[in-house]
Design a protein around this motif. Structure first.
Motif, PDB file in Angstrom:
ATOM      1  N   ILE A   1     -25.159  10.263 -16.331  1.00 16.97           N
ATOM      2  CA  ILE A   1     -25.460   9.886 -17.721  1.00 16.97           C
ATOM      3  C   ILE A   1     -24.515  10.616 -18.676  1.00 16.97           C
ATOM      4  N   ASP A   2     -24.293  11.903 -18.444  1.00 18.05           N
ATOM      5  CA  ASP A   2     -23.361  12.676 -19.281  1.00 18.05           C
ATOM      6  C   ASP A   2     -21.953  12.086 -19.207  1.00 18.05           C
ATOM      7  N   LEU A   3     -21.532  11.713 -18.011  1.00 17.87           N
ATOM      8  CA  LEU A   3     -20.198  11.128 -17.835  1.00 17.87           C
ATOM      9  C   LEU A   3     -20.081   9.805 -18.596  1.00 17.87           C
ATOM     10  N   LYS A   4     -21.091   8.967 -18.482  1.00 20.53           N
ATOM     11  CA  LYS A   4     -21.078   7.686 -19.205  1.00 20.53           C
ATOM     12  C   LYS A   4     -21.009   7.921 -20.713  1.00 20.53           C
TER      13      LYS A   4
ATOM     14  N   PHE B   1     -15.240   8.685 -25.824  1.00 18.09           N
ATOM     15  CA  PHE B   1     -13.785   8.599 -25.742  1.00 18.09           C
ATOM     16  C   PHE B   1     -13.297   7.255 -26.298  1.00 18.09           C
ATOM     17  N   PHE B   2     -13.902   6.152 -25.817  1.00 19.28           N
ATOM     18  CA  PHE B   2     -13.462   4.834 -26.265  1.00 19.28           C
ATOM     19  C   PHE B   2     -13.873   4.557 -27.701  1.00 19.28           C
ATOM     20  N   ALA B   3     -15.008   5.074 -28.132  1.00 22.72           N
ATOM     21  CA  ALA B   3     -15.439   4.897 -29.525  1.00 22.72           C
ATOM     22  C   ALA B   3     -14.463   5.582 -30.473  1.00 22.72           C
ATOM     23  N   LYS B   4     -14.032   6.800 -30.124  1.00 25.04           N
ATOM     24  CA  LYS B   4     -13.072   7.516 -30.976  1.00 25.04           C
ATOM     25  C   LYS B   4     -11.751   6.766 -31.064  1.00 25.04           C
ATOM     26  N   ARG B   5     -11.296   6.225 -29.942  1.00 23.70           N
ATOM     27  CA  ARG B   5     -10.046   5.453 -29.949  1.00 23.70           C
ATOM     28  C   ARG B   5     -10.176   4.231 -30.855  1.00 23.70           C
ATOM     29  N   LEU B   6     -11.299   3.540 -30.766  1.00 25.19           N
ATOM     30  CA  LEU B   6     -11.519   2.353 -31.584  1.00 25.19           C
ATOM     31  C   LEU B   6     -11.601   2.710 -33.065  1.00 25.19           C
ATOM     32  N   ILE B   7     -12.285   3.797 -33.378  1.00 25.67           N
ATOM     33  CA  ILE B   7     -12.385   4.240 -34.776  1.00 25.67           C
ATOM     34  C   ILE B   7     -11.007   4.591 -35.319  1.00 25.67           C
TER      35      ILE B   7
END
Length: 74
Positions: free
Chosen positions: A30-33, A39-45
């Motif tokens: 769960i922590d890894l997910k 990670f992907f949210a920050k890239r998208l932002i």
């Protein structure tokens, strides 16, 4: 003619398979997910912020876009 073989996994998938070749406890999974999602949210932002700045958008313009029909009918 020789057909080229396509790699079934991406470089990211291969790296993750090598790194996590063992079972993780459910809490670690769960922590890894969550870490991957962040990670992907920050890239998208960051990408959205770049577009915002390049197009010189502001809150007023975005509010106008929200209330404008932007699709063309066929």
């Amino acid at each position: 003619m020789q057909a080229s073989l396509k790699q079934p996994f991406t470089n990211v998938q291969l790296e993750l398979l090598k790194t996590f070749s063992h079972q993780l406890p459910e809490s670690d999974l769960i922590d890894l997910k969550n870490t991957l999602a962040l990670f992907f949210a920050k890239r998208l932002i960051n990408q959205a912020d770049t577009v915002w700045e390049e197009k010189e958008w502001n809150d007023k313009l975005v509010d106008e876009m929200l209330h404008t029909k932007m699709r063309k009918s066929k």
